[in-house]
Motif scaffolding. Structure first.
Motif, mmCIF file in Angstrom:
data_model
loop_
_atom_site.group_PDB
_atom_site.id
_atom_site.type_symbol
_atom_site.label_atom_id
_atom_site.label_comp_id
_atom_site.label_asym_id
_atom_site.label_seq_id
_atom_site.Cartn_x
_atom_site.Cartn_y
_atom_site.Cartn_z
ATOM 1 N N MET A 48 39.009 43.465 44.164
ATOM 2 C CA MET A 48 38.580 42.196 44.747
ATOM 3 C C MET A 48 39.828 41.457 45.233
ATOM 4 O O MET A 48 40.708 41.133 44.416
ATOM 5 C CB MET A 48 37.847 41.371 43.699
ATOM 6 N N LEU A 49 39.900 41.231 46.528
ATOM 7 C CA LEU A 49 41.112 40.634 47.109
ATOM 8 C C LEU A 49 40.955 39.132 47.286
ATOM 9 O O LEU A 49 39.893 38.660 47.704
ATOM 10 C CB LEU A 49 41.397 41.274 48.474
ATOM 11 N N GLU A 50 42.032 38.427 46.991
ATOM 12 C CA GLU A 50 42.038 36.967 47.212
ATOM 13 C C GLU A 50 43.404 36.564 47.757
ATOM 14 O O GLU A 50 44.443 36.899 47.162
ATOM 15 C CB GLU A 50 41.784 36.257 45.868
ATOM 16 N N ILE A 51 43.395 35.847 48.873
ATOM 17 C CA ILE A 51 44.673 35.387 49.437
ATOM 18 C C ILE A 51 45.200 34.235 48.586
ATOM 19 O O ILE A 51 44.475 33.281 48.296
ATOM 20 C CB ILE A 51 44.506 34.939 50.901
ATOM 21 N N VAL A 52 46.441 34.355 48.153
ATOM 22 C CA VAL A 52 47.111 33.279 47.414
ATOM 23 C C VAL A 52 48.064 32.586 48.387
ATOM 24 O O VAL A 52 48.961 33.232 48.943
ATOM 25 C CB VAL A 52 47.875 33.836 46.196
ATOM 26 N N ALA A 67 45.889 39.878 44.156
ATOM 27 C CA ALA A 67 46.413 38.732 44.901
ATOM 28 C C ALA A 67 47.028 39.235 46.202
ATOM 29 O O ALA A 67 47.820 40.180 46.197
ATOM 30 C CB ALA A 67 47.474 38.012 44.076
ATOM 31 N N VAL A 68 46.634 38.602 47.299
ATOM 32 C CA VAL A 68 47.169 38.995 48.604
ATOM 33 C C VAL A 68 48.114 37.898 49.082
ATOM 34 O O VAL A 68 47.747 36.720 49.115
ATOM 35 C CB VAL A 68 46.028 39.180 49.631
ATOM 36 N N HIS A 103 48.629 30.950 38.410
ATOM 37 C CA HIS A 103 47.582 31.625 39.202
ATOM 38 C C HIS A 103 47.926 33.103 39.393
ATOM 39 O O HIS A 103 47.080 33.980 39.191
ATOM 40 C CB HIS A 103 47.459 30.900 40.541
ATOM 41 N N VAL A 104 49.169 33.383 39.745
ATOM 42 C CA VAL A 104 49.564 34.774 40.001
ATOM 43 C C VAL A 104 49.398 35.624 38.735
ATOM 44 O O VAL A 104 48.985 36.785 38.807
ATOM 45 C CB VAL A 104 51.023 34.838 40.525
ATOM 46 N N LYS A 105 49.670 35.034 37.594
ATOM 47 C CA LYS A 105 49.546 35.773 36.318
ATOM 48 C C LYS A 105 48.126 36.271 36.077
ATOM 49 O O LYS A 105 47.922 37.216 35.332
ATOM 50 C CB LYS A 105 49.919 34.840 35.158
#
Ligand SMILES: Cc1cc2nc3c(=O)[nH]c(=O)nc-3n(C[C@H](O)[C@H](O)[C@H](O)COP(=O)(O)O)c2cc1C
Length: 188
Positions: free
Chosen positions: A34-38, A6-7, A66-68
């Motif tokens: 694998m990066l994903e902007i939260v 999580a980014v 989501h962060v979990k």
């Protein structure tokens, strides 16, 4: 196995250098990440009354859930008045509560600060690390990343124009990949 990262971007600005950096890092990252902007801009300011009353805002609940689902965290942030922008601190606070149910603990992290100034957000970087110690997010120590001169860093398409900086960022992400692999399965 690929690790989901999580980014969190500490700026809400449309043309944010930090958001551009977060996108560039997703491209430079090794295949193991694998990066994903939260997104954190819509989270209401933390108020413990909502948790105590058992009726937290739905945005908090969705964010926490989501962060979990991630294996690690990457924080990409500007410095505001030599510290962490409120929007990012708020996200840390929301994720840390209710007491005993923090979504942060035990997952590996890394911090990168980006500023048009020459100090590269050093103050924000270390204030953020202070919170991450308490939140039990083992944070990569080296390489450190204080990126200054951000106004000259990107072309019109968000590509990093300076080869030396791009290579440094690639090494940073490779090191983070190793850090995540080393720290993800540990029970801390
Ligand atoms: C409230 C505020 C405080 C700031 N304080 C600092 C600071 O302490 N150090 C710094 O290097 N830049 C500071 N800046 C300038 C930011 O680094 C600059 O606006 C930068 O572009 C913000 O990141 P962004 O491009 O991702 O939005 C500050 C900007 C704002 C709006």
């Amino acid at each position: 196995m690929t690790k989901k990262i999580a980014v969190f971007v500490g700026s809400l600005r449309k043309e944010s250098f930090n958001r551009k950096m977060a996108k560039a890092l997703a491209i430079l990252a090794p295949e193991s990440l694998m990066l994903e902007i939260v997104e954190i801009g819509e989270l209401p300011l933390y108020n413990q009354d909502y948790d105590d009353g058992g009726n937290p805002p739905s945005t908090w609940t969705a964010f926490r859930g989501h962060v979990k689902s991630f294996d690690g965290f990457l924080f990409v942030t500007p410095e505001y008045n030599r510290s962490v922008p409120g929007v990012l601190k708020n996200a840390l606070d929301v994720g840390s509560r209710p007491y005993g149910q923090s979504v942060w603990g035990g997952k590996p992290g890394a911090v990168i600060t980006v500023s048009p100034g020459v100090i590269g957000g050093f103050g924000a970087n270390h204030h953020l690390r202070q919170s991450l110690v308490f939140l039990n997010v083992p944070s990569m120590q080296q390489p450190e990343a204080y990126i200054g001169g951000a106004a000259q860093l990107f072309d019109a398409n968000g590509n990093i124009t300076n080869e030396t900086t791009r290579e440094f960022l690639r090494r940073f992400m490779d090191a983070f990949g190793v850090w995540v692999a080393k720290n993800s399965s540990k029970i801390i």
